[in-house]
Design an enzyme around this catalytic site. Sequence first.
Site, PDB file in Angstrom:
ATOM      1  N   CYS A   1      -3.257  24.090  24.743  1.00 41.34           N
ATOM      2  CA  CYS A   1      -1.838  24.457  24.739  1.00 41.34           C
ATOM      3  C   CYS A   1      -1.697  25.955  25.007  1.00 41.34           C
ATOM      4  CB  CYS A   1      -1.208  24.121  23.401  1.00 41.34           C
ATOM      5  SG  CYS A   1      -1.213  22.370  22.985  1.00 41.34           S
TER       6      CYS A   1
ATOM      7  N   GLU B   1      -0.231  28.153  23.234  1.00 45.64           N
ATOM      8  CA  GLU B   1      -0.482  28.953  22.031  1.00 45.64           C
ATOM      9  C   GLU B   1      -1.970  29.265  21.876  1.00 45.64           C
ATOM     10  OE1 GLU B   1       3.078  26.291  20.843  1.00 45.64           O
ATOM     11  OE2 GLU B   1       1.351  26.207  22.205  1.00 45.64           O
TER      12      GLU B   1
ATOM     13  N   ARG C   1      13.563  24.152  29.315  1.00 45.90           N
ATOM     14  CA  ARG C   1      13.442  23.474  28.016  1.00 45.90           C
ATOM     15  C   ARG C   1      13.595  24.425  26.843  1.00 45.90           C
ATOM     16  NH1 ARG C   1       8.144  20.674  27.524  1.00 45.90           N
ATOM     17  NH2 ARG C   1       7.368  22.060  29.176  1.00 45.90           N
TER      18      ARG C   1
ATOM     19  N   CYS D   1       2.384  22.245  18.383  1.00 49.17           N
ATOM     20  CA  CYS D   1       1.881  20.938  17.980  1.00 49.17           C
ATOM     21  C   CYS D   1       1.008  21.086  16.736  1.00 49.17           C
ATOM     22  CB  CYS D   1       1.084  20.306  19.121  1.00 49.17           C
ATOM     23  SG  CYS D   1      -0.517  21.092  19.423  1.00 49.17           S
TER      24      CYS D   1
ATOM     25  N   CYS E   1      -2.270  23.187  17.194  1.00 48.22           N
ATOM     26  CA  CYS E   1      -2.004  24.625  17.275  1.00 48.22           C
ATOM     27  C   CYS E   1      -1.642  25.187  15.902  1.00 48.22           C
ATOM     28  CB  CYS E   1      -0.884  24.903  18.273  1.00 48.22           C
ATOM     29  SG  CYS E   1      -1.377  24.636  19.995  1.00 48.22           S
TER      30      CYS E   1
ATOM     31  N   TYR F   1      -5.611  21.451   5.137  1.00 50.21           N
ATOM     32  CA  TYR F   1      -7.003  21.875   5.027  1.00 50.21           C
ATOM     33  C   TYR F   1      -7.120  23.319   5.523  1.00 50.21           C
ATOM     34  CZ  TYR F   1     -11.891  22.437   6.452  1.00 50.21           C
ATOM     35  OH  TYR F   1     -13.160  22.908   6.645  1.00 50.21           O
TER      36      TYR F   1
END
Length: 244
Positions: free
Chosen positions: A57, A59, A85, A91, A94, A128
């Site tokens: 991605c 990021e 957009r 996500c 990321c 985590y």
Amino acid sequence: MVFTKLFDSERRVIEAAERLATTLGSDPNHTVAAAAMDTAGRIHEAVNVYHFTGGPCAELVVLGAAAAAGAGPLVTIAAAGDQGRGLIPPCGRCRQALLDLHPDVTVAVPTDDGPALRPIRNLLPDTYFHPDADARRIVRFNKRYYEDIAAGRKTSTVRHDDPIALGSAIFLFEDDAVHRTLNGTVTGIERHRLDRLTTEQARLDGFTSLDEFKKGLQDHYPGLPSDAEVDLVTFTIEASDAVR
């Protein structure tokens, strides 16, 4: 926690991501742009690399670009999609990478009221934590405190729902036009109920009275209940950064 009022520096990061997104053409392999700001105020930009094997991605690509430029810990990150957009949230993958590698970064997300900045930990609660990430930590301060902290007149701060770790950190003065930072060490963290704080603790944080201290906290954290738990954080700065 949602930051609906953005700093100018945060707006610049969002604008950089959106501006880069408008340059993306019809190539389906590059559809999202990202921008991230480091503690020196530099903005790093990148785009995603879509591939059926799981290309990164935007990021994640911008994390690599920032690292290649020697950026250190990142302060703010934003991503925007092509074809108008606009701002898009990260996500799950990321979010996990950001939390592990840049645990104090704030992330731009779209809301019904416009862009908002949220701490990465709020986007991935009960998660985590990668124990070997060894990320450099950031402690944020209002820019008006720079002189007092640099001169050693202010050596504590009170925080609510703002996890701070013991040890070395970069002290970042938010939206400071010259992007001043100090290298410091968080030496102690004590949890107290707000209604049980003392006048001495108020004075340590630069207030002249307990009432003024509590009002300042409730102004900073609107809706903070009188029995809320807050952290009294003590710190020092490196001798080389001290103003004498």
